[in-house]
Design a protein around this motif. Structure first.
Motif, PDB file in Angstrom:
ATOM      1  N   UNK A  44     -26.042  34.778  -4.798  1.00  0.00           N
ATOM      2  CA  UNK A  44     -27.323  34.082  -4.830  1.00  0.00           C
ATOM      3  C   UNK A  44     -27.754  33.830  -3.390  1.00  0.00           C
ATOM      4  N   UNK A  45     -28.975  34.224  -3.074  1.00  0.00           N
ATOM      5  CA  UNK A  45     -29.531  33.989  -1.741  1.00  0.00           C
ATOM      6  C   UNK A  45     -30.769  33.113  -1.899  1.00  0.00           C
ATOM      7  N   UNK A  46     -30.785  31.994  -1.199  1.00  0.00           N
ATOM      8  CA  UNK A  46     -31.959  31.122  -1.177  1.00  0.00           C
ATOM      9  C   UNK A  46     -32.546  31.178   0.231  1.00  0.00           C
ATOM     10  N   UNK A  47     -33.799  31.595   0.322  1.00  0.00           N
ATOM     11  CA  UNK A  47     -34.506  31.616   1.599  1.00  0.00           C
ATOM     12  C   UNK A  47     -35.185  30.261   1.760  1.00  0.00           C
ATOM     13  N   UNK A  48     -34.795  29.524   2.796  1.00  0.00           N
ATOM     14  CA  UNK A  48     -35.370  28.206   3.036  1.00  0.00           C
ATOM     15  C   UNK A  48     -36.469  28.304   4.087  1.00  0.00           C
ATOM     16  N   UNK A  49     -37.671  27.862   3.701  1.00  0.00           N
ATOM     17  CA  UNK A  49     -38.847  27.949   4.567  1.00  0.00           C
ATOM     18  C   UNK A  49     -38.942  26.739   5.499  1.00  0.00           C
ATOM     19  N   UNK A  50     -37.866  26.496   6.268  1.00  0.00           N
ATOM     20  CA  UNK A  50     -37.842  25.388   7.233  1.00  0.00           C
ATOM     21  C   UNK A  50     -38.119  24.055   6.542  1.00  0.00           C
ATOM     22  N   UNK A  51     -37.367  23.779   5.487  1.00  0.00           N
ATOM     23  CA  UNK A  51     -37.537  22.519   4.762  1.00  0.00           C
ATOM     24  C   UNK A  51     -37.342  21.321   5.680  1.00  0.00           C
ATOM     25  N   UNK A  52     -38.102  20.259   5.391  1.00  0.00           N
ATOM     26  CA  UNK A  52     -38.022  19.038   6.196  1.00  0.00           C
ATOM     27  C   UNK A  52     -37.131  17.994   5.540  1.00  0.00           C
ATOM     28  N   UNK A  53     -36.717  18.235   4.311  1.00  0.00           N
ATOM     29  CA  UNK A  53     -35.837  17.290   3.634  1.00  0.00           C
ATOM     30  C   UNK A  53     -34.389  17.781   3.715  1.00  0.00           C
ATOM     31  N   UNK A  54     -33.556  17.342   2.802  1.00  0.00           N
ATOM     32  CA  UNK A  54     -32.138  17.710   2.848  1.00  0.00           C
ATOM     33  C   UNK A  54     -31.818  18.881   1.915  1.00  0.00           C
ATOM     34  N   UNK A  55     -32.802  19.767   1.695  1.00  0.00           N
ATOM     35  CA  UNK A  55     -32.594  20.910   0.806  1.00  0.00           C
ATOM     36  C   UNK A  55     -31.412  21.765   1.241  1.00  0.00           C
ATOM     37  N   UNK A  56     -31.364  22.117   2.522  1.00  0.00           N
ATOM     38  CA  UNK A  56     -30.296  22.994   2.997  1.00  0.00           C
ATOM     39  C   UNK A  56     -28.932  22.333   2.835  1.00  0.00           C
ATOM     40  N   UNK A  57     -28.825  21.071   3.187  1.00  0.00           N
ATOM     41  CA  UNK A  57     -27.551  20.357   3.053  1.00  0.00           C
ATOM     42  C   UNK A  57     -27.104  20.314   1.598  1.00  0.00           C
ATOM     43  N   UNK A  58     -28.052  20.098   0.690  1.00  0.00           N
ATOM     44  CA  UNK A  58     -27.714  20.059  -0.732  1.00  0.00           C
ATOM     45  C   UNK A  58     -27.222  21.414  -1.221  1.00  0.00           C
ATOM     46  N   UNK A  59     -27.863  22.490  -0.769  1.00  0.00           N
ATOM     47  CA  UNK A  59     -27.435  23.827  -1.161  1.00  0.00           C
ATOM     48  C   UNK A  59     -26.063  24.165  -0.600  1.00  0.00           C
ATOM     49  N   UNK A  60     -25.828  23.783   0.640  1.00  0.00           N
ATOM     50  CA  UNK A  60     -24.525  24.057   1.254  1.00  0.00           C
ATOM     51  C   UNK A  60     -23.419  23.297   0.540  1.00  0.00           C
ATOM     52  N   UNK A  61     -23.707  22.063   0.100  1.00  0.00           N
ATOM     53  CA  UNK A  61     -22.726  21.297  -0.658  1.00  0.00           C
ATOM     54  C   UNK A  61     -22.492  21.935  -2.023  1.00  0.00           C
ATOM     55  N   UNK A  62     -23.562  22.393  -2.649  1.00  0.00           N
ATOM     56  CA  UNK A  62     -23.446  23.029  -3.961  1.00  0.00           C
ATOM     57  C   UNK A  62     -22.636  24.312  -3.879  1.00  0.00           C
ATOM     58  N   UNK A  63     -22.771  25.041  -2.781  1.00  0.00           N
ATOM     59  CA  UNK A  63     -22.060  26.317  -2.623  1.00  0.00           C
ATOM     60  C   UNK A  63     -20.555  26.139  -2.776  1.00  0.00           C
ATOM     61  N   UNK A  64     -20.047  24.995  -2.352  1.00  0.00           N
ATOM     62  CA  UNK A  64     -18.616  24.753  -2.451  1.00  0.00           C
ATOM     63  C   UNK A  64     -18.126  24.500  -3.861  1.00  0.00           C
ATOM     64  N   UNK A  65     -19.055  24.259  -4.785  1.00  0.00           N
ATOM     65  CA  UNK A  65     -18.688  23.980  -6.172  1.00  0.00           C
ATOM     66  C   UNK A  65     -18.757  25.220  -7.061  1.00  0.00           C
ATOM     67  N   UNK A  66     -19.359  26.292  -6.570  1.00  0.00           N
ATOM     68  CA  UNK A  66     -19.669  27.443  -7.417  1.00  0.00           C
ATOM     69  C   UNK A  66     -18.636  28.552  -7.306  1.00  0.00           C
ATOM     70  N   UNK A  67     -18.525  29.329  -8.381  1.00  0.00           N
ATOM     71  CA  UNK A  67     -17.685  30.522  -8.362  1.00  0.00           C
ATOM     72  C   UNK A  67     -18.437  31.724  -7.795  1.00  0.00           C
TER      73      UNK A  67
END
Length: 314
Positions: free
Chosen positions: A41-64
């Motif tokens: 899964x690839x998510x392209x982040x358009x320079x988000x100003x919130x914590x979107x990237x941090x949330x995705x990076x944390x989620x990545x550690x939970x997924x197979x």
């Protein structure tokens, strides 16, 4: 996670997001819960100003399933984001790319139902039925059926129009569409200069002009939130207009629609759209400021003057 075979093509799911932490993480979880799961899964982040990237990076550690975030330096809109996602896809080794907006949710069997239509060679641009999230029997975007003027507004209408489970020549792009590497290599990536609105239509029309086999798989589902004030009735209810209260959306809609019509449909279509726009903001919803904006946007689209949407980002 279901068992896979060596014969199954390698699939990458690509989405684009901007300041939508809750929606994009919901999407990623839905993708990983499917009966067939992509290889990455690839998510392209358009320079988000919130914590979107941090949330995705944390989620990545939970997924197979591997989850990777491609971070862009500035907000390039959905068009720029999908352009970057397809560039990333072509640089990798995946055979198929599954494109989807970040605010939608594929049904658990969506990819499973799309996959055999593509691997069999029947389609190389396959999409699901895009339904309203709060009313799953209603289409989120009404579709004009091929071969006439009929419009399907619900799932039953799509199913009735299908042949062998497919409505050929119809698809709602970037809402769970599955594309082959060969097609993307032939037609290129998304037109990033569009920023938002119409980039999906341009990509579909470009694919069709190249001879792509396009179709909607009637049994597959992708849920999407209802659109905002689109399809406003006009001309005594005989037609509708895609009015949006957002100046940015409206400018890009007018500019990009004219650019698309000029390239793929011809000058009579451009004239008809211009006349419709003038009528709407003179008579249906009188607004001289919006009319002036519309005329400027259509002028920019006709002559290919890009970048002027940035004034509406401020």
């Amino acid at each position: 996670m279901p068992a896979e075979t060596d014969e199954r093509p390698r699939i990458v799911a690509v989405s684009v997001t901007f300041d939508r932490r809750e929606l994009v993480t919901r999407l990623v979880r839905a993708v990983t819960a499917g009966s067939v799961v992509p290889d990455e899964i690839v998510v392209v982040d358009n320079a988000s100003r919130d914590d979107t990237v941090a949330a995705l990076e944390a989620l990545a550690g939970e997924l197979d399933v591997p989850l990777r975030v491609v971070r862009l330096a500035s907000n390039t809109g959905g068009a720029g984001g999908f352009h970057a996602g397809l560039v990333d896809f072509l640089a990798g080794d995946a055979d198929l790319v599954w494109l989807m907006d970040d605010d939608g949710v594929p049904a658990p069997d969506c990819l499973e139902l799309l996959l055999p239509r593509v691997t069999s060679g029947a389609l190389d641009f396959a999409g699901p039925v895009v339904v309203a999230e709060d009313a799953p029997e209603r289409l989120c975007f009404p579709i004009r059926l091929p071969g006439g003027t009929r419009v399907a507004r619900d799932v039953a209408g799509v199913e009735a129009a299908s042949t062998d489970g497919v409505v050929g020549g119809v698809v709602i792009p970037f809402n769970g569409v599955l594309l082959t590497r060969d097609l993307v290599q032939r037609i290129g990536t998304v037109e990033e200069r569009f920023f938002i609105w119409g980039d999906d239509v341009e990509y579909l029309w470009r694919a069709e002009r190249d001879g792509a086999r396009v179709g909607t798989v009637a049994a597959a589902r992708f849920a999407h939130p209802a659109t905002d004030d689109l399809g406003t009735p006009m001309a005594f209810g005989r037609t509708t207009y895609n009015h949006s209260p957002s100046d940015l959306k409206h400018y890009c809609m007018c500019r990009n629609n004219v650019a698309n019509l000029r390239t793929y449909r011809g000058l009579p279509w451009v004239a008809a759209f211009a006349a419709k726009t003038v009528w709407f903001y003179l008579f249906t919803r009188p607004d001289l400021r919006r009319l002036r904006m519309s005329l400027a946007a259509m002028h920019d689209g006709f002559w290919g003057r890009w970048g002027r949407h940035e004034r509406y980002l401020r």
